[in-house]
Enzyme design. Structure first.
Site, PDB file in Angstrom:
ATOM      1  N   MET A  87       4.169   0.285  -2.600  1.00 50.48           N
ATOM      2  CA  MET A  87       3.184   1.105  -1.883  1.00 50.48           C
ATOM      3  C   MET A  87       2.951   0.531  -0.481  1.00 50.48           C
ATOM      4  SD  MET A  87       0.531   2.588  -4.665  1.00 50.48           S
ATOM      5  CE  MET A  87      -0.498   1.144  -4.809  1.00 50.48           C
ATOM      6  N   HIS A  94       4.184  -8.119   1.125  1.00 49.50           N
ATOM      7  CA  HIS A  94       3.954  -9.565   1.205  1.00 49.50           C
ATOM      8  C   HIS A  94       5.155 -10.269   0.575  1.00 49.50           C
ATOM      9  CE1 HIS A  94       2.994  -9.157  -2.995  1.00 49.50           C
ATOM     10  NE2 HIS A  94       2.001  -8.321  -2.718  1.00 49.50           N
ATOM     11  N   HIS A 116       6.782  -8.921  -2.647  1.00 49.02           N
ATOM     12  CA  HIS A 116       7.708  -7.786  -2.507  1.00 49.02           C
ATOM     13  C   HIS A 116       9.047  -8.261  -1.943  1.00 49.02           C
ATOM     14  CE1 HIS A 116       3.744  -5.575  -1.903  1.00 49.02           C
ATOM     15  NE2 HIS A 116       4.286  -4.887  -2.889  1.00 49.02           N
ATOM     16  N   ASP A 127       5.081  -3.060  10.382  1.00 46.56           N
ATOM     17  CA  ASP A 127       5.260  -4.435   9.913  1.00 46.56           C
ATOM     18  C   ASP A 127       6.116  -4.452   8.634  1.00 46.56           C
ATOM     19  OD1 ASP A 127       4.604  -7.296   9.944  1.00 46.56           O
ATOM     20  OD2 ASP A 127       3.593  -6.808   8.056  1.00 46.56           O
ATOM     21  N   ASP A 128       5.870  -3.495   7.740  1.00 45.56           N
ATOM     22  CA  ASP A 128       6.672  -3.410   6.502  1.00 45.56           C
ATOM     23  C   ASP A 128       8.150  -3.226   6.839  1.00 45.56           C
ATOM     24  OD1 ASP A 128       4.327  -3.578   5.080  1.00 45.56           O
ATOM     25  OD2 ASP A 128       4.209  -1.446   4.589  1.00 45.56           O
ATOM     26  N   GLN A 146       9.756  -6.408   7.966  1.00 46.38           N
ATOM     27  CA  GLN A 146      10.021  -7.328   6.847  1.00 46.38           C
ATOM     28  C   GLN A 146      11.217  -6.862   6.013  1.00 46.38           C
ATOM     29  OE1 GLN A 146       6.839  -9.195   4.607  1.00 46.38           O
ATOM     30  NE2 GLN A 146       5.371  -7.909   5.672  1.00 46.38           N
ATOM     31  N   LYS A 173       3.507  -9.375 -11.895  1.00 44.90           N
ATOM     32  CA  LYS A 173       2.056  -9.455 -11.708  1.00 44.90           C
ATOM     33  C   LYS A 173       1.388  -8.220 -12.320  1.00 44.90           C
ATOM     34  CE  LYS A 173      -0.587  -8.854  -7.932  1.00 44.90           C
ATOM     35  NZ  LYS A 173      -1.704  -8.088  -8.515  1.00 44.90           N
ATOM     36  N   SER A 206      -1.029 -10.373  -3.461  1.00 45.90           N
ATOM     37  CA  SER A 206      -1.365  -8.974  -3.739  1.00 45.90           C
ATOM     38  C   SER A 206      -1.764  -8.314  -2.434  1.00 45.90           C
ATOM     39  CB  SER A 206      -2.539  -8.916  -4.723  1.00 45.90           C
ATOM     40  OG  SER A 206      -3.134  -7.635  -4.695  1.00 45.90           O
ATOM     41  N   SER A 207      -1.445  -7.032  -2.334  1.00 43.56           N
ATOM     42  CA  SER A 207      -1.865  -6.293  -1.136  1.00 43.56           C
ATOM     43  C   SER A 207      -3.380  -6.262  -1.032  1.00 43.56           C
ATOM     44  CB  SER A 207      -1.327  -4.864  -1.195  1.00 43.56           C
ATOM     45  OG  SER A 207       0.078  -4.900  -1.256  1.00 43.56           O
ATOM     46  N   ARG A 208      -4.067  -6.401  -2.150  1.00 48.17           N
ATOM     47  CA  ARG A 208      -5.529  -6.317  -2.128  1.00 48.17           C
ATOM     48  C   ARG A 208      -6.195  -7.644  -1.745  1.00 48.17           C
ATOM     49  NH1 ARG A 208      -4.440  -2.378  -6.489  1.00 48.17           N
ATOM     50  NH2 ARG A 208      -5.263  -0.381  -5.783  1.00 48.17           N
TER      51      ARG A 208
HETATM   52  O1  PAF Z   1       3.330  -1.461  -8.106  1.00 52.60           O
HETATM   53  C1  PAF Z   1       3.261  -0.590  -7.214  1.00 52.60           C
HETATM   54  O2  PAF Z   1       3.275  -0.881  -6.008  1.00 52.60           O
HETATM   55  C2  PAF Z   1       3.117   0.864  -7.610  1.00 52.60           C
HETATM   56  O3  PAF Z   1       2.355   1.004  -8.762  1.00 52.60           O
HETATM   57  C3  PAF Z   1       4.458   1.588  -7.743  1.00 52.60           C
HETATM   58  C4  PAF Z   1       5.308   1.013  -8.863  1.00 52.60           C
HETATM   59  C5  PAF Z   1       5.231   1.506  -6.433  1.00 52.60           C
HETATM   60  C6  PAF Z   1       4.224   3.073  -8.074  1.00 52.60           C
HETATM   61  O4  PAF Z   1       3.465   3.689  -7.091  1.00 52.60           O
END
Ligand code: PAF
Length: 274
Positions: free
Chosen positions: A26, A30, A33, A73-74, A77, A145, A181-183
Site C-alpha cells: 500500500m 520502508h 518492503h 519516494d516509494d 526506493q 508481520k 510499519s508504515s503506521r
Molecule cells: O499488507 C498490505 O500492505 C496490504 O494489506 C496488501 C496485501 C497490499 C493488500 O492491500
C-alpha cells in the site's frame, strides 16, 4: 522501472515476461518492503510491485484518508531495489465500478485482528485476488508481520487452486526491536520510545514458553498487564497455534504470540513465532 496504472497496459507489458514475482503493497515503503523486493529477485526474472491503498480493507473509522501517500519516494526506493515493473492503479483503474463480488474468507477472518477490524480480511483477500488476476505472478511475497493476513492469503491461494507460490518474509525491525510499519510514522517521539515494549513483551512470552510454562491464559494476562501499566490499550495479546491461529494448547504447537495494541491513537501489531 516501468510504471503502469492501467490494467490492460500492465497485462500487455507482462505478457512477454517470464518468472513473474509479485510484492503487493500500500506504499509508504520502508526497509521491510524493500527486503521483500530484494528477496523477490531470487524467485524469478521479473519483479513486480504494486502500490494501492485499498479502501475495501479499511473500516469506516480507520485511517484510510490519513494513510501516508508517498509515491515519489516509494518509486525511488523501488528503482534502487531493482524492481522491474510497478503497478500503481488509481481507485478508478482497479474499481471502475463498485466492487460487488468479494472473497469471503472462512472463520479465520473473525479471529484476532478480524474481531477488531470487521471486514478487513475480506477486503484484503478481494483486492489481492484482483491484483493476482492483473499481474498473474508465479510467486508472491508478503511480510510475516501481518501474520494473519499471510495465513488468509495462503489459504485462499490453496483453496482456489491459484498457481502461485506464497512466500512469507521475516519481519524487519529497528535496532530497538520495533517492527517496521508504515503506521510507525504516526507515533510521537515519546510513543516511539515506548513502542519497542510490544516486542519485548512478545519475547517474554517466548522465553516463558521455552522454559516450559504453558499457563497460556496467565502469560497472556501478564503481557497485557505489563503493556497497560505503560499506557497501552490492547486489543489482544494471544498465544495461538501456528497451524490455524486457534488458541494455544499443550498439544497444538508450534505456537505464535500475536499482539495488537494502541499507543495513543496508533495501533501497532506484531508477532513472534515460538
Ligand atoms: O499488507 C498490505 O500492505 C496490504 O494489506 C496488501 C496485501 C497490499 C493488500 O492491500
Amino acid at each position: 522501472m516501468k510504471i503502469f496504472s492501467d490494467i490492460a497496459a500492465l497485462r500487455a507489458e507482462l505478457a512477454a515476461r517470464t518468472g513473474r514475482v509479485f510484492v503487493p503493497t500500500m506504499g509508504n515503503l520502508h526497509a521491510g518492503h524493500i527486503s521483500l523486493m530484494r528477496q523477490a529477485r531470487a524467485h524469478g526474472d521479473t519483479v513486480i510491485a504494486s502500490i494501492f491503498v485499498n479502501r475495501l480493507q479499511f473500516g469506516p473509522n480507520e485511517d484510510f484518508d490519513q494513510y501516508p501517500r508517498t509515491f515519489q519516494d516509494d518509486c525511488d526506493q523501488l528503482r534502487a531495489a531493482g524492481v522491474d515493473v510497478l503497478f500503481a492503479p488509481s481507485e478508478r483503474d482497479l474499481y471502475p465500478e463498485p466492487q460487488e463480488y468479494f472473497v469471503e474468507p472462512p472463520a479465520i477472518q473473525n479471529l484476532l485482528d478480524g474481531q477488531f477490524r470487521p471486514g478487513h480480511f475480506r477486503g484484503v483477500a478481494t483486492v489481492v485476488l484482483k491484483l493476482f488476476n492483473c499481474v498473474q505472478p508465479q510467486v508472491a511475497l508478503f511480510g510475516k508481520k501481518d501474520y494473519q493476513q499471510l495465513m488468509v492469503l495462503r489459504n485462499m491461494t490453496r483453496q482456489l487452486a491459484l498457481p502461485i507460490e506464497i512466500i512469507g518474509g521475516e519481519t524487519v525491525r529497528a535496532a530497538d526491536g520495533l517492527a517496521l510499519s508504515s503506521r510507525n510514522g504516526y507515533l510521537s517521539a515519546a510513543e516511539r520510545a515506548e513502542a519497542p515494549r510490544l516486542y519485548r513483551c512478545l519475547n517474554t512470552l517466548r522465553t516463558a514458553l521455552h522454559a516450559g510454562n504453558t499457563d497460556f491464559a496467565q502469560l497472556e494476562h501478564n503481557a497485557q498487564a505489563e503493556l497497560a501499566a505503560h499506557g497501552w490499550q490492547s486489543d489482544y495479546i494471544a498465544l495461538c497455534s501456528q497451524a490455524d491461529l486457534s488458541a494455544a494448547t499443550v498439544d497444538n504447537g508450534p505456537w505464535v504470540a500475536l499482539a495488537a495494541s494502541r499507543l495513543g491513537n496508533t495501533r501497532l501489531i506484531d508477532n513472534i513465532e515460538i
